[in-house]
Design an enzyme around this catalytic site. Structure first.
Site, PDB file in Angstrom:
ATOM      1  N   CYS A   2      74.111 -72.959 -15.017  1.00 27.90           N
ATOM      2  CA  CYS A   2      73.017 -72.608 -14.124  1.00 27.90           C
ATOM      3  C   CYS A   2      73.591 -71.812 -12.963  1.00 27.90           C
ATOM      4  O   CYS A   2      74.668 -72.122 -12.447  1.00 27.90           O
ATOM      5  CB  CYS A   2      72.260 -73.800 -13.570  1.00 27.90           C
ATOM      6  SG  CYS A   2      71.468 -74.800 -14.809  1.00 27.90           S
ATOM      7  N   ARG A  27      76.325 -67.828 -16.507  1.00 26.86           N
ATOM      8  CA  ARG A  27      76.321 -69.279 -16.306  1.00 26.86           C
ATOM      9  C   ARG A  27      75.228 -69.981 -17.095  1.00 26.86           C
ATOM     10  O   ARG A  27      75.185 -71.213 -17.133  1.00 26.86           O
ATOM     11  CB  ARG A  27      76.144 -69.596 -14.819  1.00 26.86           C
ATOM     12  CG  ARG A  27      77.206 -69.020 -13.934  1.00 26.86           C
ATOM     13  CD  ARG A  27      76.925 -69.342 -12.494  1.00 26.86           C
ATOM     14  NE  ARG A  27      77.103 -70.745 -12.212  1.00 26.86           N
ATOM     15  CZ  ARG A  27      78.250 -71.302 -11.859  1.00 26.86           C
ATOM     16  NH1 ARG A  27      79.325 -70.558 -11.735  1.00 26.86           N
ATOM     17  NH2 ARG A  27      78.332 -72.587 -11.633  1.00 26.86           N
ATOM     18  N   TRP A  75      70.835 -73.113 -17.630  1.00 31.44           N
ATOM     19  CA  TRP A  75      71.438 -73.617 -18.862  1.00 31.44           C
ATOM     20  C   TRP A  75      70.886 -75.038 -18.994  1.00 31.44           C
ATOM     21  O   TRP A  75      71.218 -75.914 -18.198  1.00 31.44           O
ATOM     22  CB  TRP A  75      72.955 -73.633 -18.764  1.00 31.44           C
ATOM     23  CG  TRP A  75      73.628 -73.993 -20.048  1.00 31.44           C
ATOM     24  CD1 TRP A  75      73.945 -73.157 -21.064  1.00 31.44           C
ATOM     25  CD2 TRP A  75      74.079 -75.291 -20.442  1.00 31.44           C
ATOM     26  NE1 TRP A  75      74.560 -73.855 -22.077  1.00 31.44           N
ATOM     27  CE2 TRP A  75      74.649 -75.172 -21.720  1.00 31.44           C
ATOM     28  CE3 TRP A  75      74.037 -76.552 -19.860  1.00 31.44           C
ATOM     29  CZ2 TRP A  75      75.189 -76.247 -22.422  1.00 31.44           C
ATOM     30  CZ3 TRP A  75      74.568 -77.624 -20.548  1.00 31.44           C
ATOM     31  CH2 TRP A  75      75.142 -77.463 -21.817  1.00 31.44           C
ATOM     32  N   ASN A 101      71.727 -76.634  -9.596  1.00 40.70           N
ATOM     33  CA  ASN A 101      72.742 -76.555 -10.645  1.00 40.70           C
ATOM     34  C   ASN A 101      73.464 -77.894 -10.649  1.00 40.70           C
ATOM     35  O   ASN A 101      73.981 -78.310  -9.614  1.00 40.70           O
ATOM     36  CB  ASN A 101      73.716 -75.410 -10.321  1.00 40.70           C
ATOM     37  CG  ASN A 101      74.985 -75.459 -11.153  1.00 40.70           C
ATOM     38  OD1 ASN A 101      74.967 -75.946 -12.277  1.00 40.70           O
ATOM     39  ND2 ASN A 101      76.074 -74.972 -10.609  1.00 40.70           N
ATOM     40  N   GLY A 102      73.476 -78.565 -11.800  1.00 40.93           N
ATOM     41  CA  GLY A 102      74.129 -79.873 -11.877  1.00 40.93           C
ATOM     42  C   GLY A 102      73.238 -80.850 -12.628  1.00 40.93           C
ATOM     43  O   GLY A 102      72.323 -80.434 -13.338  1.00 40.93           O
ATOM     44  N   GLU A 487      92.489 -71.130 -31.365  1.00 35.20           N
ATOM     45  CA  GLU A 487      91.796 -70.221 -30.450  1.00 35.20           C
ATOM     46  C   GLU A 487      91.066 -69.112 -31.230  1.00 35.20           C
ATOM     47  O   GLU A 487      89.941 -68.748 -30.900  1.00 35.20           O
ATOM     48  CB  GLU A 487      92.813 -69.645 -29.448  1.00 35.20           C
ATOM     49  CG  GLU A 487      92.293 -68.600 -28.498  1.00 35.20           C
ATOM     50  CD  GLU A 487      91.132 -69.042 -27.611  1.00 35.20           C
ATOM     51  OE1 GLU A 487      90.781 -70.241 -27.596  1.00 35.20           O
ATOM     52  OE2 GLU A 487      90.533 -68.176 -26.967  1.00 35.20           O
ATOM     53  N   LYS A 491      87.073 -68.472 -31.070  1.00 38.27           N
ATOM     54  CA  LYS A 491      86.492 -67.163 -30.697  1.00 38.27           C
ATOM     55  C   LYS A 491      85.443 -66.765 -31.713  1.00 38.27           C
ATOM     56  O   LYS A 491      84.357 -66.349 -31.363  1.00 38.27           O
ATOM     57  CB  LYS A 491      87.552 -66.059 -30.657  1.00 38.27           C
ATOM     58  CG  LYS A 491      88.423 -65.858 -29.466  1.00 38.27           C
ATOM     59  CD  LYS A 491      87.803 -65.705 -28.138  1.00 38.27           C
ATOM     60  CE  LYS A 491      87.291 -66.970 -27.555  1.00 38.27           C
ATOM     61  NZ  LYS A 491      88.047 -67.662 -26.570  1.00 38.27           N
ATOM     62  N   GLU A 494      82.198 -69.195 -31.731  1.00 34.38           N
ATOM     63  CA  GLU A 494      81.304 -69.205 -30.573  1.00 34.38           C
ATOM     64  C   GLU A 494      80.491 -67.923 -30.433  1.00 34.38           C
ATOM     65  O   GLU A 494      79.394 -67.955 -29.889  1.00 34.38           O
ATOM     66  CB  GLU A 494      82.053 -69.520 -29.278  1.00 34.38           C
ATOM     67  CG  GLU A 494      83.018 -68.481 -28.825  1.00 34.38           C
ATOM     68  CD  GLU A 494      83.750 -68.881 -27.541  1.00 34.38           C
ATOM     69  OE1 GLU A 494      83.187 -69.612 -26.727  1.00 34.38           O
ATOM     70  OE2 GLU A 494      84.895 -68.443 -27.363  1.00 34.38           O
ATOM     71  N   HIS A 510      97.049 -81.037 -47.016  1.00 35.59           N
ATOM     72  CA  HIS A 510      96.621 -82.428 -46.835  1.00 35.59           C
ATOM     73  C   HIS A 510      95.099 -82.545 -46.735  1.00 35.59           C
ATOM     74  O   HIS A 510      94.590 -83.543 -46.229  1.00 35.59           O
ATOM     75  CB  HIS A 510      97.281 -83.027 -45.587  1.00 35.59           C
ATOM     76  CG  HIS A 510      98.773 -83.040 -45.684  1.00 35.59           C
ATOM     77  ND1 HIS A 510      99.446 -83.895 -46.523  1.00 35.59           N
ATOM     78  CD2 HIS A 510      99.714 -82.272 -45.081  1.00 35.59           C
ATOM     79  CE1 HIS A 510     100.749 -83.663 -46.422  1.00 35.59           C
ATOM     80  NE2 HIS A 510     100.929 -82.677 -45.549  1.00 35.59           N
ATOM     81  N   LYS A 609      79.246 -69.926 -19.287  1.00 35.91           N
ATOM     82  CA  LYS A 609      80.646 -69.650 -18.968  1.00 35.91           C
ATOM     83  C   LYS A 609      81.292 -70.766 -18.162  1.00 35.91           C
ATOM     84  O   LYS A 609      82.450 -71.093 -18.351  1.00 35.91           O
ATOM     85  CB  LYS A 609      80.676 -68.343 -18.179  1.00 35.91           C
ATOM     86  CG  LYS A 609      82.051 -67.876 -17.813  1.00 35.91           C
ATOM     87  CD  LYS A 609      82.596 -66.963 -18.863  1.00 35.91           C
ATOM     88  CE  LYS A 609      84.042 -66.628 -18.650  1.00 35.91           C
ATOM     89  NZ  LYS A 609      84.759 -66.608 -19.921  1.00 35.91           N
TER      90      LYS A 609
HETATM   91  C1  F6R Z   1      85.746 -70.354 -24.925  1.00 36.08           C
HETATM   92  C2  F6R Z   1      85.602 -70.732 -23.546  1.00 36.08           C
HETATM   93  C3  F6R Z   1      85.511 -72.167 -23.213  1.00 36.08           C
HETATM   94  C4  F6R Z   1      86.259 -72.448 -21.900  1.00 36.08           C
HETATM   95  C5  F6R Z   1      86.032 -73.902 -21.461  1.00 36.08           C
HETATM   96  C6  F6R Z   1      86.828 -74.244 -20.219  1.00 36.08           C
HETATM   97  O1  F6R Z   1      85.850 -68.975 -25.094  1.00 36.08           O
HETATM   98  O2  F6R Z   1      85.543 -69.901 -22.679  1.00 36.08           O
HETATM   99  O3  F6R Z   1      85.975 -72.978 -24.234  1.00 36.08           O
HETATM  100  O4  F6R Z   1      87.611 -72.198 -22.101  1.00 36.08           O
HETATM  101  O5  F6R Z   1      84.684 -74.104 -21.206  1.00 36.08           O
HETATM  102  O6  F6R Z   1      86.484 -73.415 -19.162  1.00 36.08           O
HETATM  103  P1  F6R Z   1      87.426 -73.208 -17.922  1.00 36.08           P
HETATM  104  O7  F6R Z   1      88.658 -72.540 -18.381  1.00 36.08           O
HETATM  105  O8  F6R Z   1      86.628 -72.355 -16.991  1.00 36.08           O
HETATM  106  O9  F6R Z   1      87.706 -74.568 -17.356  1.00 36.08           O
END
Ligand code: F6R
Length: 614
Positions: A2, A27, A75, A101-102, A487, A491, A494, A510, A609
Site C-alpha cells: 500500500c 507497493r 495491496w 498502510n499496514g 533465484e 524470477k 513471479e 532424490h 514491492k
Molecule cells: C522477488 C522479490 C521479493 C523480495 C522480498 C524481500 O523478486 O523482490 O522476494 O526480495 O519481498 O524484500 P526486501 O529485500 O525489500 O526485504
C-alpha cells in the site's frame, strides 16, 4: 505494501496525489483512491478497483479542486480488491477521510465495540475501523482531530502509516506511523507526505522520516510539528534526499525491469566505488571497520531476510564461511521471528533487505537486538526502517528499484556480501592477501563482465519464444549457484506465472527427476568449476529421460554444448563471483518469457514491492 500520498499547500492537490500514486504503485495496485478537501470545504473522494490509471479515468470530468488531500494505492489484506474496500475510507458522518498502510490486528474487537455504539460499516477492511474510531472519540470526547487520532492509536494493535483529513479542520493533515514507513517532504509553504520519498523528490529534497509512535501535525502556514503518542514533543530531523527524478523513470526502456537489468554495470560500479582500492586488494567497508571488535570476536553469524534477499543470504553464507571460517546460518525472517531462536551477544545478525521495510525482517532485527546480538544491515533504500534499526551496515547503492521483481538489488546484495566476506577476512586474517586481491580484481571488473553478459539478450529473447507456453520449469545449480537456481526460478514464477522450482543439481535424483519429460525444460547452471563433471552427469540424466536442457556455461565449454539443447555462454569468473554473472541471463530469460506471455512484468499479479505486512 500500500502506498500513501498526502499534500497540503498552494497547488492543486489532485495532480500531485496522482503523480505520487504512480510512483508508489510498485507497493500495490489492487485499487486506488484520492480525497481532497474542496474549495467549499466539502470532501471530494474518488476510489476504484484497479490501477492508478483506472482511477484517473474514473476521475475524468469530476470535481477535483482543493489543495489539500490524501491518496492511496492498495495491496489488499482485509477484504477483496473492490471499489468499496479501496481507500480513502470515510467516517460515519462522512467528514473524516483516512488512508492506511499496514494491518490493524485487533480490528474485530474494535469493530464490534463501535457497532454496539451504532456505527455502520461499509467495507470489509481493518482501516475503516480506525477512521470510525477516530470520529467516535472525537465526538464523544468533544476534542480536536489530533487528540482523537492520538487516543485512537492507543487502542490499536498492529502496524500502520496513516494520513487523515477532516472537513471540520480543512487546513490540517494528521499523519502517524508504527512499523510502516512515512516520509514528510518540507517545501516552501507546502508539505508532502508519502510512503517513500519518490513522490516527494519532484518538489523538495528536504525530508523528515517519521519514527514509530510519532504523529505529524501538518497545518497550512505553520511549521511541521511532531508529537509522540504519549503527547511528548519529538525532534524534527530534516535530511537531504540524494535521489534524482531521472532515476524514477523508464529512460526509454519498455519496462522498469528491463531498465534495471541493463543498469547493472553502473549499479555494481556504484556499489563497489570507494570500497575496493583502484589497485591492490584492500576492501574498505566503514561499517565493518567501525565495529571490527564485533567481527573479530563473533562466534556465529545469522543472516535473516526474505525472498530474493534470502537467496542472496544463502550465497553470503557460503562466501563468509569460506573466507572467515565463522559459522553462518541463514533464516527466513518470517520463521526466525517465531522460532524462539538461540541468539547470544556473541552473534552477529545480518539483515538483508532491498526496501528496508520488510515487516518480517524488521521484526527479526528487533528480536535479535533484544537478545543482545549486534545487527548489521545490507539495505538499498537509504533512511529506510531497517537501515535505521540496525547497529551498522553497508548500503548496496544500486538506486531505486521499481520493477517488482528484484534484479539489480540482488546483484548489489551479492556484491556487498562478497566485499563483506573479504572485509571480515581481513580483520580475522583468515584469507591470504593474494586471494583477496584476486577477488577484488574481479569485483573491479564486474561492471565490464556484466556488460559482456548483457550481449546475450537477443539470443535469450529468441530462446524465450521456444519456452513461452510451458507450464513448469526446473532450475538446477550447485555450490554458489544453487541459490542462483532458486533465484532464477523465483524470477520466472513471479512475473510469468509459470511454475518453477530451484534445486541443488545433485538432489534431482532424490525426487524431482520423476518430473522430467518432454514437457519440462530444465535450466542447468553449469559454469566450469570443481563440480563441473558432476553437473554434466546431471544433464545426461535429464537428456536420457527426454527432458530439454538450457545450460548456462562458461564461454568455450564445448562438453556441455554437445549434450544440452541450448547453451548460454557467460564470461569465465571465479566461483564466488559467478552468481552475479549467472543471474543476468536468468533475469533476461524470465523477463522475455513474461513479456511474450503478455504479463505485466513490472506489476505482477498479487505482488507488491515492499512487504510491510506479515
Ligand atoms: C522477488 C522479490 C521479493 C523480495 C522480498 C524481500 O523478486 O523482490 O522476494 O526480495 O519481498 O524484500 P526486501 O529485500 O525489500 O526485504
Amino acid at each position: 505494501m500500500c502506498g500513501i500520498v498526502g499534500y497540503i499547500g498552494h497547488r492543486p492537490a489532485y495532480e500531485i496525489l496522482i503523480k505520487g500514486l504512480h510512483r508508489l504503485e510498485y507497493r500495490g495496485y489492487d485499487s486506488a483512491g484520492v480525497a481532497m478537501v474542496g474549495d467549499k470545504g466539502d470532501l471530494n473522494i474518488y476510489k476504484t478497483r484497479g490501477k492508478v490509471e483506472d482511477l484517473e479515468r474514473f476521475c475524468h470530468a469530476k470535481d477535483l479542486d482543493g489543495n489539500i488531500g490524501i491518496a492511496h494505492t492498495r495491496w489488499a489484506t482485509h477484504g477483496e480488491p473492490n471499489d468499496v474496500n479501496a481507500h480513502p475510507h470515510l467516517s460515519h458522518s462522512g467528514k473524516l477521510a483516512l488512508v492506511h498502510n499496514g494491518t490493524i490486528e485487533n480490528y474485530n474487537i474494535l469493530k464490534e465495540a463501535l457497532e454496539q455504539q451504532g456505527c455502520k460499516f461499509k467495507s470489509d477492511t481493518d482501516t475503516e475501523v480506525l477512521v470510525q474510531l477516530i470520529e467516535y472519540i472525537k465526538t464523544t470526547n468533544n476534542c480536536t482531530l489530533i487528540e482523537a487520532v492520538r487516543e485512537a492509536l492507543k487502542e490499536v494493535i498492529g502496524a500502520y502509516a496513516i494520513a487523515v483529513i477532516d472537513t471540520n479542520e480543512p487546513d490540517t493533515v494528521i499523519a502517524a506511523r508504527k512499523s510502516s514507513p512515512l516520509v514528510i517532504g518540507i517545501g516552501e509553504d507546502e508539505t508532502f507526505l508519502a510512503s517513500d520519498a519518490t513522490p516527494i523528490v519532484d518538489y523538495t529534497d528536504k525530508v523528515v522520516y517519521l519514527n514509530d509512535d510519532e504523529i505529524a501535525i501538518i497545518r497550512r502556514g505553520e511549521p511541521l510539528k511532531i508529537i509522540t503518542t504519549d503527547n511528548e514533543s519529538a525532534e524534527i530531523d530534516i535530511q537531504t534526499l540524494k535521489l534524482s527524478v531521472s532515476q524514477l523513470e523508464k529512460g526509454g526502456f519498455p519496462h522498469f525491469m528491463l531498465k534495471e537489468i541493463y543498469e547493472q554495470p553502473r549499479t555494481i560500479r556504484d556499489c563497489v566505488r570507494g570500497r575496493i582500492g583502484n589497485s591492490g586488494g584492500k576492501v574498505t567497508l566503514s561499517g565493518v571497520i567501525e565495529h571490527s571488535d564485533k567481527f573479530l570476536n563473533a562466534k556465529r553469524i545469522i543472516i535473516v531476510a526474505c525472498g530474493t534477499s534470502w537467496h542472496a543470504g544463502l550465497i553470503g553464507k557460503r562466501l563468509i564461511e569460506e573466507a572467515t571460517r565463522i559459522p553462518v546460518e541463514v533464516a527466513y525472517a518470517s520463521e526466525f521471528r517465531y522460532s524462539n531462536p538461540i541468539v547470544t551477544p556473541d552473534d552477529i545478525v545480518i539483515a538483508i533487505s532491498q526496501s528496508g521495510e520488510t515487516a518480517d525482517t524488521l521484526a527479526a532485527i528487533q528480536l535479535a537486538k533484544e537478545k543482545g546480538a549486534f545487527v548489521y544491515g545490507v539495505c538499498n533504500v537509504v533512511g529506510s526502517s531497517i537501515a535505521r534499526a540496525t547497529d551498522s551496515g553497508t548500503y548496496i547503492h544500486v538506486g531505486p528499484e521499481i520493477g517488482v521483481a528484484s534484479t539489480k538489488a540482488f546483484t548489489g546484495q551479492v556484491t556487498v556480501l562478497i566485499m563483506l566476506a573479504m572485509a571480515i577476512a581481513q580483520i580475522r586474517k583468515t584469507m591470504p592477501k593474494e586471494e583477496i586481491t584476486k577477488v577484488a580484481g574481479y569485483l573491479r571488473r564486474l561492471p565490464d563482465l556484466i556488460k559482456q553478459t548483457l550481449k546475450l539478450n537477443d539470443k535469450i529473447e529468441h530462446l524465450s519464444s521456444i519456452y513461452t507456453y510451458v507450464h513448469n520449469f526446473l532450475y538446477l545449480g550447485r555450490g554458489y549457484n544453487y541459490p542462483s537456481a532458486l533465484e532464477g526460478a523465483l524470477k520466472l514464477k513471479e512475473i510469468s506465472y509459470i511454475h518453477a522450482e530451484g534445486y541443488p543439481a545433485a538432489e534431482m535424483k532424490h525426487g524431482p527427476i520423476a518430473l522430467i519429460d518432454r514437457e519440462l525444460p530444465t535450466v542447468v547452471i553449469a559454469p566450469t568449476d570443481e563440480l563441473h563433471e558432476k553437473i554434466i552427469s546431471n544433464i545426461q540424466q535429464i537428456k536420457a529421460r527426454g527432458g530439454s536442457v538450457i545450460a548456462v556455461v562458461t564461454k568455450g565449454d564445448t562438453s556441455i554444448a554437445e549434450i544440452a539443447d541450448h547453451t548460454i555462454e557467460i564470461p569465465d569468473v571465479p566461483e564466488c563471483v559467478s552468481p552475479v554473472i549467472v543471474s543476468i541471463p536468468l533475469q533476461l530469460l524470465a523477463y522475455h518469457i513474461a513479456v511474450k506471455k503478455g504479463c505485466n512484468v513490472d506489476m505482477p499479479r498479487n505482488l507488491a514491492k515492499s512487504v510491510t505486512v506479515e
